[in-house]
Motif scaffolding. Structure first.
Motif: not given
Length: 303
Positions: A23-46
């Motif tokens: 957020a502080g760097l304020n890029p135009q986009l971010n690439l999230a390169l996989g492995d996001l929550t490590y847990k099912a059912g909390i996608e919305q929380q992420f």
């Protein structure tokens, strides 16, 4: 053109610290390169964690990791719903295999995101073997970028091939060598919970091909921090987006390919890669999260 990239994130304090850096760097986009929550059912929380820090419309661009590809520890389809593509002109299957030019008019970077070496719902990996449909799609996307004189080509995927962390060449030896053969400028990955960045690697007289779990000095094209485009490919694993770190294995024969490494046992740091690209230069640096000091930087310049 300004973007950030990291993988292996989770929902802990570490993940939030890294998102605060982005957020502080304020890029135009971010690439999230996989492995996001490590847990099912909390996608919305992420998703809520991301949008609360980066904004609801920020291009937080996804490619699946192994932890959400089969739905057992998260579901890439649910992540794609709550963090949809925000970039105009994207082609392919967002979250799995896609490409986009940024900016859409007079692009500076072509991003190509792929998913080799990952099991999906049927327990089978997607086919990125030589000559397969997905191999050809990737190769054509690279070739087209060069034919259109797009200055920079960046390939992103969850699994690396070269690594001094826990894993072997899950991306595939032939697929990795194809990226080098086609002179992709920068290849980004996650999966191993370390930061590692290679020298510029190339095939040629002293390097018929890159062979994992070994070292061939002839594959080193340039070993300082300032490199010329077209001389080779730089590989960077940024698996330090928030979860626990792995050790760097300094006795790994592949270690000689790397210019910079950071892990649990060596300069530990969570953080993000921060990349700025113009028509003439691609400059990247590792920016650590609060409480860490490790840094790395490198530059590619067009001839």
């Amino acid at each position: 053109m300004h973007f950030t990239a990291q993988g292996d994130i989770g929902v802990s304090t570490g993940a939030k610290k890294v998102l605060d850096v982005v957020a502080g760097l304020n890029p135009q986009l971010n690439l999230a390169l996989g492995d996001l929550t490590y847990k099912a059912g909390i996608e919305q929380q992420f998703c809520d964690m991301v949008t609360s820090r980066l904004g609801a419309d920020f291009p937080y661009q996804l490619v699946t990791g192994n932890h959400e590809s089969d739905g057992s520890e998260g579901d890439i389809e649910k992540f794609v719903q709550c963090l949809p593509n925000r970039l105009p002109g994207l082609q392919g299957e967002y979250g799995v295999q896609w490409r986009v030019d940024v900016p859409e008019q007079n692009p500076v970077v072509r991003f190509i995101l792929v998913s080799p070496g990952i099991d999906f719902r049927d327990g089978e990996p997607l086919d990125y073997s030589r000559g397969s449909e997905r191999w050809r799609w990737t190769a054509d996307a690279i070739d087209e970028a060069k034919s259109q004189n797009i200055p920079w080509t960046v390939v992103g995927m969850h699994t690396p091939c070269l690594s001094v962390g826990n894993y072997d060449c899950q991306a595939g030896q032939e697929f990795t060598n194809m990226l080098i053969e086609k002179n992709v400028d920068l290849v980004l990955s996650g999966h191993d919970h370390i930061y590692q960045r290679t020298h510029q690697l190339a095939q040629g007289g002293g390097c018929a091909e890159l062979v994992p779990a070994s070292f061939t000095a002839g594959c080193l094209a340039d070993t300082d921090g300032s490199m010329a485009q077209g001389s080779g490919t730089v590989f960077a694993t940024v698996g330090v987006g928030g979860v626990g770190l792995y050790n760097v294995k300094s006795d790994d024969p592949e270690m000689h390919y790397f210019a910079s490494t950071s892990g649990k046992n060596q300069n530990p740091a969570l953080g993000t890669l921060d990349v700025r690209a113009t028509a003439d230069e691609l400059a990247a640096r590792f920016v650590p999260a609060e409480g860490y000091t490790f840094s790395d930087s490198f530059t590619l310049r067009r001839r």
